[in-house]
Motif scaffolding. Structure first.
Motif, mmCIF file in Angstrom:
data_model
loop_
_atom_site.group_PDB
_atom_site.id
_atom_site.type_symbol
_atom_site.label_atom_id
_atom_site.label_comp_id
_atom_site.label_asym_id
_atom_site.label_seq_id
_atom_site.Cartn_x
_atom_site.Cartn_y
_atom_site.Cartn_z
ATOM 1 N N LYS A 99 0.827 -1.201 0.000
ATOM 2 C CA LYS A 99 0.000 0.000 0.000
ATOM 3 C C LYS A 99 0.864 1.256 0.000
ATOM 4 O O LYS A 99 0.573 2.227 -0.714
ATOM 5 C CB LYS A 99 -0.923 -0.005 1.213
ATOM 6 C CG LYS A 99 -1.922 1.143 1.233
ATOM 7 C CD LYS A 99 -2.867 1.028 2.408
ATOM 8 C CE LYS A 99 -3.887 2.165 2.421
ATOM 9 N NZ LYS A 99 -4.818 2.054 3.564
ATOM 10 N N VAL A 100 1.929 1.221 0.807
ATOM 11 C CA VAL A 100 2.840 2.365 0.858
ATOM 12 C C VAL A 100 3.480 2.599 -0.503
ATOM 13 O O VAL A 100 3.576 3.738 -0.981
ATOM 14 C CB VAL A 100 3.928 2.131 1.934
ATOM 15 C CG1 VAL A 100 5.039 3.173 1.797
ATOM 16 C CG2 VAL A 100 3.325 2.211 3.332
ATOM 17 N N GLN A 101 3.925 1.525 -1.149
ATOM 18 C CA GLN A 101 4.544 1.658 -2.468
ATOM 19 C C GLN A 101 3.552 2.225 -3.484
ATOM 20 O O GLN A 101 3.912 3.052 -4.324
ATOM 21 C CB GLN A 101 5.073 0.302 -2.931
ATOM 22 C CG GLN A 101 6.256 -0.206 -2.116
ATOM 23 C CD GLN A 101 6.687 -1.603 -2.516
ATOM 24 O OE1 GLN A 101 5.963 -2.309 -3.223
ATOM 25 N NE2 GLN A 101 7.859 -2.019 -2.052
ATOM 26 N N SER A 102 2.297 1.745 -3.398
ATOM 27 C CA SER A 102 1.270 2.252 -4.307
ATOM 28 C C SER A 102 1.017 3.739 -4.071
ATOM 29 O O SER A 102 0.892 4.521 -5.029
ATOM 30 C CB SER A 102 -0.027 1.463 -4.114
ATOM 31 O OG SER A 102 -1.061 1.989 -4.919
ATOM 32 N N LEU A 103 0.967 4.140 -2.796
ATOM 33 C CA LEU A 103 0.751 5.549 -2.474
ATOM 34 C C LEU A 103 1.938 6.405 -2.920
ATOM 35 O O LEU A 103 1.751 7.529 -3.417
ATOM 36 C CB LEU A 103 0.527 5.715 -0.972
ATOM 37 C CG LEU A 103 -0.803 5.167 -0.435
ATOM 38 C CD1 LEU A 103 -0.832 5.226 1.092
ATOM 39 C CD2 LEU A 103 -1.976 5.953 -1.003
ATOM 40 N N GLN A 104 3.147 5.872 -2.756
ATOM 41 C CA GLN A 104 4.329 6.608 -3.208
ATOM 42 C C GLN A 104 4.299 6.805 -4.715
ATOM 43 O O GLN A 104 4.651 7.875 -5.218
ATOM 44 C CB GLN A 104 5.597 5.863 -2.788
ATOM 45 C CG GLN A 104 5.867 5.920 -1.286
ATOM 46 C CD GLN A 104 7.054 5.063 -0.892
ATOM 47 O OE1 GLN A 104 7.427 4.118 -1.597
ATOM 48 N NE2 GLN A 104 7.646 5.368 0.250
ATOM 49 N N SER A 106 1.605 6.897 -6.567
ATOM 50 C CA SER A 106 0.564 7.888 -6.843
ATOM 51 C C SER A 106 1.071 9.300 -6.569
ATOM 52 O O SER A 106 0.774 10.238 -7.325
ATOM 53 C CB SER A 106 -0.671 7.592 -5.982
ATOM 54 O OG SER A 106 -1.219 6.325 -6.296
ATOM 55 N N CYS A 107 1.842 9.440 -5.485
ATOM 56 C CA CYS A 107 2.404 10.756 -5.157
ATOM 57 C C CYS A 107 3.337 11.241 -6.254
ATOM 58 O O CYS A 107 3.327 12.429 -6.604
ATOM 59 C CB CYS A 107 3.143 10.693 -3.819
ATOM 60 S SG CYS A 107 2.064 10.594 -2.376
ATOM 61 N N ARG A 108 4.137 10.316 -6.802
ATOM 62 C CA ARG A 108 5.055 10.709 -7.867
ATOM 63 C C ARG A 108 4.285 11.165 -9.109
ATOM 64 O O ARG A 108 4.653 12.142 -9.765
ATOM 65 C CB ARG A 108 5.993 9.546 -8.216
ATOM 66 C CG ARG A 108 7.104 9.338 -7.190
ATOM 67 C CD ARG A 108 8.168 8.406 -7.713
ATOM 68 N NE ARG A 108 7.694 7.024 -7.795
ATOM 69 C CZ ARG A 108 7.832 6.139 -6.822
ATOM 70 N NH1 ARG A 108 8.415 6.489 -5.675
ATOM 71 N NH2 ARG A 108 7.395 4.906 -6.962
ATOM 72 N N TYR A 109 3.197 10.429 -9.435
ATOM 73 C CA TYR A 109 2.382 10.826 -10.578
ATOM 74 C C TYR A 109 1.770 12.215 -10.361
ATOM 75 O O TYR A 109 1.757 13.056 -11.256
ATOM 76 C CB TYR A 109 1.271 9.805 -10.815
ATOM 77 C CG TYR A 109 1.740 8.508 -11.435
ATOM 78 C CD1 TYR A 109 2.754 8.487 -12.391
ATOM 79 C CD2 TYR A 109 1.176 7.293 -11.070
ATOM 80 C CE1 TYR A 109 3.193 7.301 -12.962
ATOM 81 C CE2 TYR A 109 1.611 6.092 -11.631
ATOM 82 C CZ TYR A 109 2.615 6.111 -12.578
ATOM 83 O OH TYR A 109 3.049 4.934 -13.133
ATOM 84 N N MET A 110 1.255 12.430 -9.141
ATOM 85 C CA MET A 110 0.622 13.711 -8.845
ATOM 86 C C MET A 110 1.635 14.844 -8.827
ATOM 87 O O MET A 110 1.338 15.962 -9.262
ATOM 88 C CB MET A 110 -0.107 13.622 -7.503
ATOM 89 C CG MET A 110 -1.401 12.808 -7.571
ATOM 90 S SD MET A 110 -2.390 12.877 -6.061
ATOM 91 C CE MET A 110 -1.449 11.776 -5.002
#
Length: 217
Positions: A99-104, A106-110
């Motif tokens: 989940k953390v990797q997925s959120l990271q 997503s943060c990079r995309y944003m």
């Protein structure tokens, strides 16, 4: 004064005991001081003395590693964990890590999208640029109109004649420069002074003196 020191010591003991229990990992006195000093303002001497007292009271454990003391929470106060519980915790760790990797990601995309949007023109800026481009296009259109209306256009034949004459004169230029160079080199073979002095005495001026170069063929 003694009462104030006792209250401060009791407060420090509570802070350190709670910290070691919550973290549940070994720390040196220096580590504890560094981690809590900014938040609680505890002095290093207070931290060292309080940890030693807690260890003497049996509230925490103390071990020597070389010349350094390590402090950690008493493990007897924690419930025993079965293998099944450990496997469950491992599964949660794996899930949370994913989940953390997925959120990271997503943060990079944003962040990339935000950077792109931040560099984009605003609506007023875009409108201003459109007006400037229209004005520039109108200027080019007017210049093109004047060129088309002119009566002194150069015909293809005249243009070709100019190119032929240019090639002819450039060829002659190269020929004469080569001849002059060969002649001066022959004279300089028996001349006692430098080439520069010879040119100055004779009054020879070169293309290089005026930063002139032969055009390409």
């Amino acid at each position: 004064m003694s009462k104030c020191r006792a209250e401060a010591a009791a407060g420090a003991a509570g802070i350190l005991l709670r910290y070691l229990q919550e973290q549940n990992r070994p720390y040196s006195a220096q580590d504890v001081f560094g981690n809590l000093q900014r938040e609680h303002g505890l002095g290093k001497a207070v931290v060292v003395k309080t940890l030693e007292q807690l260890a003497q009271q049996g509230k925490i454990k103390e071990k020597m590693y070389g010349k350094q003391k390590i402090y950690f929470a008493d493990q007897d106060q924690f419930d025993m964990v079965s293998d099944a519980d450990l496997q469950g915790l491992d599964g949660k760790i794996v899930a949370l890590t994913a989940k953390v990797q997925s959120l990271q990601q997503s943060c990079r995309y944003m962040e990339a999208e935000l950077k792109e949007l931040s560099s984009a023109l605003t609506t007023p800026e875009m409108q201003k640029e459109i007006q400037e481009l229209k004005k520039e296009c109108a200027g080019y259109s007017e210049r093109l109109k004047n060129i088309k209306a002119a009566t002194n256009h150069v015909t293809p034949e005249e243009k070709e004649q100019v190119y032929r004459e240019r090639q002819k004169y450039c060829k002659e230029w190269r020929k004469r420069k080569r001849m002059a160079t060969e002649l001066s080199d022959a004279i300089l073979e028996g001349y006692p002074k430098s080439k520069k002095q010879f040119f100055e005495e004779v009054g020879i001026e070169t293309d290089e003196d005026y930063n002139v170069t032969l055009p390409d063929p």
